[in-house]
Write a protein that holds these residues in place. Structure first.
Motif, PDB file in Angstrom:
ATOM      1  N   GLU A  37      13.693 -17.303 -38.975  1.00 34.34           N
ATOM      2  CA  GLU A  37      14.901 -17.699 -38.266  1.00 34.34           C
ATOM      3  C   GLU A  37      15.087 -19.062 -38.936  1.00 34.34           C
ATOM      4  O   GLU A  37      14.638 -20.018 -38.720  1.00 34.34           O
ATOM      5  CB  GLU A  37      14.190 -18.318 -36.841  1.00 34.34           C
ATOM      6  CG  GLU A  37      13.549 -16.921 -36.011  1.00 34.34           C
ATOM      7  CD  GLU A  37      12.904 -17.344 -34.781  1.00 34.34           C
ATOM      8  OE1 GLU A  37      12.692 -18.671 -34.465  1.00 34.34           O
ATOM      9  OE2 GLU A  37      12.682 -16.484 -33.703  1.00 34.34           O
ATOM     10  N   PRO A  38      16.117 -18.968 -39.904  1.00 34.61           N
ATOM     11  CA  PRO A  38      16.602 -20.104 -40.495  1.00 34.61           C
ATOM     12  C   PRO A  38      17.504 -20.827 -39.820  1.00 34.61           C
ATOM     13  O   PRO A  38      18.303 -20.295 -39.041  1.00 34.61           O
ATOM     14  CB  PRO A  38      17.347 -19.350 -41.877  1.00 34.61           C
ATOM     15  CG  PRO A  38      17.092 -17.847 -41.429  1.00 34.61           C
ATOM     16  CD  PRO A  38      16.786 -17.615 -40.474  1.00 34.61           C
ATOM     17  N   ASN A  72       4.522 -13.240 -36.922  1.00 35.13           N
ATOM     18  CA  ASN A  72       5.391 -12.822 -35.891  1.00 35.13           C
ATOM     19  C   ASN A  72       6.756 -13.498 -36.045  1.00 35.13           C
ATOM     20  O   ASN A  72       7.847 -12.549 -35.994  1.00 35.13           O
ATOM     21  CB  ASN A  72       4.944 -13.129 -34.523  1.00 35.13           C
ATOM     22  CG  ASN A  72       3.383 -12.561 -34.143  1.00 35.13           C
ATOM     23  OD1 ASN A  72       3.284 -11.499 -34.738  1.00 35.13           O
ATOM     24  ND2 ASN A  72       2.477 -13.376 -33.543  1.00 35.13           N
ATOM     25  N   SER A  73       6.774 -14.632 -36.017  1.00 35.03           N
ATOM     26  CA  SER A  73       8.159 -15.215 -36.285  1.00 35.03           C
ATOM     27  C   SER A  73       8.038 -16.520 -37.249  1.00 35.03           C
ATOM     28  O   SER A  73       6.888 -17.311 -37.258  1.00 35.03           O
ATOM     29  CB  SER A  73       8.786 -15.552 -34.958  1.00 35.03           C
ATOM     30  OG  SER A  73       7.993 -16.701 -34.488  1.00 35.03           O
ATOM     31  N   LEU A  74       8.913 -16.991 -37.908  1.00 34.75           N
ATOM     32  CA  LEU A  74       9.022 -18.004 -38.863  1.00 34.75           C
ATOM     33  C   LEU A  74      10.240 -18.863 -38.726  1.00 34.75           C
ATOM     34  O   LEU A  74      11.248 -18.547 -39.331  1.00 34.75           O
ATOM     35  CB  LEU A  74       8.545 -17.327 -40.274  1.00 34.75           C
ATOM     36  CG  LEU A  74       8.439 -18.414 -41.332  1.00 34.75           C
ATOM     37  CD1 LEU A  74       7.139 -19.588 -41.112  1.00 34.75           C
ATOM     38  CD2 LEU A  74       8.038 -17.804 -42.583  1.00 34.75           C
ATOM     39  N   GLU A  75      10.008 -20.134 -37.950  1.00 38.65           N
ATOM     40  CA  GLU A  75      11.345 -20.883 -38.020  1.00 38.65           C
ATOM     41  C   GLU A  75      11.518 -21.794 -39.218  1.00 38.65           C
ATOM     42  O   GLU A  75      10.316 -22.644 -39.478  1.00 38.65           O
ATOM     43  CB  GLU A  75      11.172 -21.564 -36.683  1.00 38.65           C
ATOM     44  CG  GLU A  75      12.538 -22.480 -36.176  1.00 38.65           C
ATOM     45  CD  GLU A  75      12.246 -23.383 -35.095  1.00 38.65           C
ATOM     46  OE1 GLU A  75      12.526 -22.555 -33.969  1.00 38.65           O
ATOM     47  OE2 GLU A  75      11.921 -24.426 -35.075  1.00 38.65           O
ATOM     48  N   ILE A  76      12.536 -21.972 -39.741  1.00 35.00           N
ATOM     49  CA  ILE A  76      12.733 -23.041 -40.971  1.00 35.00           C
ATOM     50  C   ILE A  76      13.887 -23.640 -40.673  1.00 35.00           C
ATOM     51  O   ILE A  76      15.086 -23.306 -40.292  1.00 35.00           O
ATOM     52  CB  ILE A  76      12.786 -22.063 -42.406  1.00 35.00           C
ATOM     53  CG1 ILE A  76      11.661 -20.911 -42.229  1.00 35.00           C
ATOM     54  CG2 ILE A  76      12.771 -22.788 -43.440  1.00 35.00           C
ATOM     55  CD1 ILE A  76      11.967 -19.878 -43.601  1.00 35.00           C
ATOM     56  N   MET A  77      14.081 -24.881 -40.965  1.00 35.70           N
ATOM     57  CA  MET A  77      15.053 -25.944 -41.155  1.00 35.70           C
ATOM     58  C   MET A  77      14.745 -26.782 -42.208  1.00 35.70           C
ATOM     59  O   MET A  77      13.865 -26.858 -42.710  1.00 35.70           O
ATOM     60  CB  MET A  77      15.066 -26.885 -39.653  1.00 35.70           C
ATOM     61  CG  MET A  77      15.277 -25.981 -38.475  1.00 35.70           C
ATOM     62  SD  MET A  77      15.452 -27.260 -37.006  1.00 35.70           S
ATOM     63  CE  MET A  77      15.773 -26.046 -35.662  1.00 35.70           C
ATOM     64  N   PRO A  78      16.058 -27.070 -42.567  1.00 40.71           N
ATOM     65  CA  PRO A  78      16.068 -28.339 -43.812  1.00 40.71           C
ATOM     66  C   PRO A  78      15.664 -29.472 -43.071  1.00 40.71           C
ATOM     67  O   PRO A  78      15.780 -29.867 -41.788  1.00 40.71           O
ATOM     68  CB  PRO A  78      17.485 -28.363 -44.089  1.00 40.71           C
ATOM     69  CG  PRO A  78      18.339 -27.895 -42.736  1.00 40.71           C
ATOM     70  CD  PRO A  78      17.463 -26.744 -42.275  1.00 40.71           C
ATOM     71  N   VAL A  79      15.199 -30.259 -43.768  1.00 42.43           N
ATOM     72  CA  VAL A  79      14.956 -31.814 -43.327  1.00 42.43           C
ATOM     73  C   VAL A  79      15.837 -32.477 -42.614  1.00 42.43           C
ATOM     74  O   VAL A  79      15.385 -33.330 -41.659  1.00 42.43           O
ATOM     75  CB  VAL A  79      14.155 -32.637 -44.584  1.00 42.43           C
ATOM     76  CG1 VAL A  79      13.907 -34.093 -44.080  1.00 42.43           C
ATOM     77  CG2 VAL A  79      12.998 -31.786 -45.036  1.00 42.43           C
ATOM     78  N   CYS A  80      17.060 -32.244 -42.973  1.00 47.23           N
ATOM     79  CA  CYS A  80      18.098 -32.872 -42.158  1.00 47.23           C
ATOM     80  C   CYS A  80      18.545 -32.491 -40.808  1.00 47.23           C
ATOM     81  O   CYS A  80      19.481 -32.954 -40.309  1.00 47.23           O
ATOM     82  CB  CYS A  80      19.302 -32.872 -43.238  1.00 47.23           C
ATOM     83  SG  CYS A  80      20.152 -31.440 -43.634  1.00 47.23           S
ATOM     84  N   GLY A 117      16.684 -13.478 -38.196  1.00 44.10           N
ATOM     85  CA  GLY A 117      17.269 -13.898 -37.179  1.00 44.10           C
ATOM     86  C   GLY A 117      17.824 -15.175 -37.262  1.00 44.10           C
ATOM     87  O   GLY A 117      18.318 -15.497 -38.324  1.00 44.10           O
ATOM     88  N   SER A 118      17.711 -16.338 -36.478  1.00 43.06           N
ATOM     89  CA  SER A 118      18.255 -17.569 -36.772  1.00 43.06           C
ATOM     90  C   SER A 118      17.807 -18.592 -35.349  1.00 43.06           C
ATOM     91  O   SER A 118      17.291 -18.050 -34.368  1.00 43.06           O
ATOM     92  CB  SER A 118      19.753 -17.365 -36.328  1.00 43.06           C
ATOM     93  OG  SER A 118      20.534 -18.908 -36.457  1.00 43.06           O
ATOM     94  N   THR A 119      17.922 -19.888 -35.964  1.00 38.12           N
ATOM     95  CA  THR A 119      17.528 -20.841 -34.945  1.00 38.12           C
ATOM     96  C   THR A 119      18.454 -20.759 -33.800  1.00 38.12           C
ATOM     97  O   THR A 119      18.244 -21.175 -32.642  1.00 38.12           O
ATOM     98  CB  THR A 119      17.285 -22.064 -35.455  1.00 38.12           C
ATOM     99  OG1 THR A 119      18.695 -22.577 -36.083  1.00 38.12           O
ATOM    100  CG2 THR A 119      16.318 -22.314 -36.524  1.00 38.12           C
ATOM    101  N   ALA A 120      19.489 -20.211 -34.085  1.00 36.76           N
ATOM    102  CA  ALA A 120      20.751 -19.999 -32.826  1.00 36.76           C
ATOM    103  C   ALA A 120      20.009 -19.096 -31.784  1.00 36.76           C
ATOM    104  O   ALA A 120      20.643 -19.241 -30.578  1.00 36.76           O
ATOM    105  CB  ALA A 120      22.067 -19.534 -33.283  1.00 36.76           C
TER     106      ALA A 120
END
Length: 251
Positions: free
Chosen positions: A178-179, A230-238, A135-138
């Protein structure tokens, strides 16, 4: 334990990195994509544990017929990784091309639904299987120009949640990854149709990379069967969510 894993969109970016990682960890990977020459190059690089399959996520008949078209030894797919997807354009809804919208919906939504439905019955019959979707953080955080792309990813999030509910009582797992901001792939080049503009998206940042997504998938695949993420949201530190916008010019 070696598993049979199907990865869509394996010709570049996340899909290629996931395929490379899983094959090197001893799994057999059915690598699908539209560019046959890249799939053949994958097999040349990684060996016979890669089965290249040319597949268009907009071809409903091909998606529905894929399980029965695979060689007998490759049909019992343990893990389906719905990775293929795209964004087209960053214009506001009123300025967007509806043909781009249709392409995103057909690929990101219909393609994922069709392929998941194609392989789900055999997983239910075996009482074993794992469906991982990119998926996506979008799909959670709206942004200007995200319109239909973000909506397709919101669909994926909710589809994954409902799918997990439907398979309750079985040992089938379902995860939505969710990247956030990710570089090192063709995503922005395809979306912006301009390599210079695509490069500018990542200037001054340290974004996620395809290898980070492959690392995440590898970890998920190795988890015990009774543990479902269930879900895994991942963001870079920036990166962080930006909050709500307010415009004071309209009264």
């Amino acid at each position: 334990m070696s598993q049979i894993i199907l990865v869509t969109g394996a010709t570049a970016g996340f899909g290629r990195a996931i395929t490379e990682r899983l094959v090197r960890e001893g799994h057999k990977v059915i690598a699908t994509g539209r560019r046959q020459e890249r799939l053949e190059a994958l097999r040349a690089d990684l060996g016979d544990n890669v089965l290249p399959v040319t597949l268009d996520m907009q071809d409903k008949a091909a998606l529905r017929g894929l399980p029965s078209s695979l060689p007998e030894a490759w049909r019992a797919v343990d893990v389906l990784i719905n990775n293929a997807g795209l964004a087209l354009g960053v214009g506001r809804a009123q300025d967007s091309n509806p043909d781009d919208w249709e392409t995103m919906i057909t690929t990101n939504v219909s393609g994922v639904v069709e392929l998941t439905r194609a392989f789900l019955p055999q997983m239910v019959e075996r009482n074993s299987g794992y469906i991982i979707t990119l998926g996506s953080t979008a799909g959670t955080y709206p942004y200007m120009g995200g319109n239909v792309y973000g909506a397709t990813k919101a669909f994926i999030r909710q589809f994954s949640r409902n799918l997990r509910t439907d398979v309750l009582g079985t040992k089938i797992r379902v995860t939505n990854i969710e990247p956030g901001l990710c570089g090192g792939s063709e995503f922005s080049n395809v979306r912006l149709r301009d390599d210079a503009k695509a490069a500018a998206v990542y200037e001054g940042t340290t974004p996620l990379q395809p290898a980070d997504i492959a690392e995440t998938v590898s970890w998920l695949v190795c988890l015990p069967w009774h543990m479902n993420v269930n879900s895994l949201e991942i963001m870079p530190v920036c990166q962080a969510s930006g909050g709500l916008a307010v415009d004071k010019t309209v009264g």
